[in-house]
Design an enzyme around this catalytic site. Structure first.
Site, mmCIF file in Angstrom:
data_model
loop_
_atom_site.group_PDB
_atom_site.id
_atom_site.type_symbol
_atom_site.label_atom_id
_atom_site.label_comp_id
_atom_site.label_asym_id
_atom_site.label_seq_id
_atom_site.Cartn_x
_atom_site.Cartn_y
_atom_site.Cartn_z
ATOM 1 N N SER A 92 0.826 -1.194 0.000
ATOM 2 C CA SER A 92 0.000 0.000 0.000
ATOM 3 C C SER A 92 0.874 1.263 0.000
ATOM 4 O O SER A 92 1.812 1.366 -0.793
ATOM 5 C CB SER A 92 -0.954 -0.050 1.206
ATOM 6 O OG SER A 92 -1.941 0.936 1.139
ATOM 7 N N ASP A 208 -9.809 -4.300 -5.570
ATOM 8 C CA ASP A 208 -9.056 -3.755 -4.436
ATOM 9 C C ASP A 208 -9.933 -2.886 -3.530
ATOM 10 O O ASP A 208 -9.939 -3.032 -2.323
ATOM 11 C CB ASP A 208 -7.872 -2.951 -4.966
ATOM 12 C CG ASP A 208 -7.014 -2.373 -3.869
ATOM 13 O OD1 ASP A 208 -6.020 -3.012 -3.502
ATOM 14 O OD2 ASP A 208 -7.337 -1.280 -3.360
ATOM 15 N N HIS A 265 -8.420 -4.791 -0.676
ATOM 16 C CA HIS A 265 -7.146 -4.164 -0.320
ATOM 17 C C HIS A 265 -6.545 -4.718 0.975
ATOM 18 O O HIS A 265 -5.344 -5.011 1.021
ATOM 19 C CB HIS A 265 -7.339 -2.650 -0.197
ATOM 20 C CG HIS A 265 -6.058 -1.903 -0.025
ATOM 21 N ND1 HIS A 265 -5.153 -1.718 -1.047
ATOM 22 C CD2 HIS A 265 -5.503 -1.308 1.076
ATOM 23 C CE1 HIS A 265 -4.110 -1.041 -0.611
ATOM 24 N NE2 HIS A 265 -4.295 -0.778 0.677
#
Length: 284
Positions: A92, A208, A265
């Protein structure tokens, strides 16, 4: 009955695998990467895995250059103790921090950089990234992020508003420099840090739900002036100009892209299937 004892010399066998450094994402901490560490040591016994315990939780909103400096100190320490090279796996927002370290360290010894669902081309979307600012809509966030105070917030440093591209280039003190979109003293060194890699692996996917657009995980992004039309990676001006070395890596066969469906995600770094298919073989 005679007994015979055979004495064998003892050997200390070093791990055949290069050390791996793991860097967490926004509003997260090193502990969240424990699952990934376990995947690695199970697949590659003896691997030295470092979880960088910096900029945890709310401190992950610290401006990106401070994070590059902090993470960089730890990563360079691992490199100094690993003459045969290391691997970076960064999740990330951590993927941008790690890229900043690489592009600030032209003599680094990182072999493989795995960018796991990272907003490499920037972020522009109403997602969990901006829940700490509940009164703002994404269309208005440029009014905050493209100010001196807004640039003290990590997300502001990679907020890439395609409808206010001129302000992005003028006011954003991080991502335009990292992408070599503007000329600076930094431009001379930041390309060599990418070209020096043996492999750049980017992983992302359409489910995501946080990285927006999700193609940013692979350096693609919205067309300037549009919040819907995507310019794919190889059609990006920065790629075609080889601004940071992506084209060089690609032509060498060292820019590896994985589009994976069905992964939200928060699960990328906890998903064993993703590790087995897209990560494990690059960490040798």
């Amino acid at each position: 009955m005679a007994q015979f004892w055979f004495l064998f010399p003892c050997f200390i066998v070093a791990s055949a695998y290069k050390p791996v450094v793991l860097v967490h994402g926004i509003m997260d901490n090193a502990e969240s990467m424990e699952g990934m560490k376990q995947f690695i040591v199970e697949a590659h016994p003896g691997t030295n895995v470092t979880l960088v315990n910096l900029f945890s939780d709310l401190l992950s909103l610290t401006d990106m250059w401070d994070q590059v400096a902090g993470f960089g100190d730890t990563i360079r320490d691992v490199m100094a103790n690993s003459p045969d090279g290391i691997h970076l796996l960064c999740f990330s927002q951590g993927g941008l921090s790690c890229r900043g370290v690489l592009q600030s360290t032209p003599n680094h010894t990182v072999d493989t950089f795995v960018s796991l669902s990272s907003p490499q081309a920037g972020q522009y979307g109403d997602t969990d990234y901006i829940k700490f600012l509940p009164t703002f809509l994404k269309e208005e966030l440029y009014r905050l992020f493209y100010t001196p105070d807004g640039q003290k917030i990590s997300v502001g440093n990679y907020w890439n508003d395609p409808l206010h591209h001129d302000l992005y280039l003028k006011e954003n003190v991080f991502l335009p420099l990292l992408n070599n979109e503007i000329n600076s003293s930094y431009s001379a060194v930041n390309k060599s840090g990418i070209v020096r890699l043996k492999k750049l692996v980017t992983i992302g996917g359409p489910d995501d739900g946080v990285i927006t657009p999700w193609q940013s995980s692979h350096f693609a992004f919205y067309k300037t002036g549009s919040s819907t039309e995507i310019v794919e990676t190889r059609d990006q001006e920065g790629y075609q100009n080889d601004a940071i070395g992506l084209k060089t890596l690609d032509e060498r066969g060292d820019f590896i892209v994985y589009n994976i469906t069905g992964v939200q995600h928060i699960y990328w770094h906890r998903n064993r299937t993703v590790f087995d298919c897209c990560i494990e073989k690059w960490l040798t």
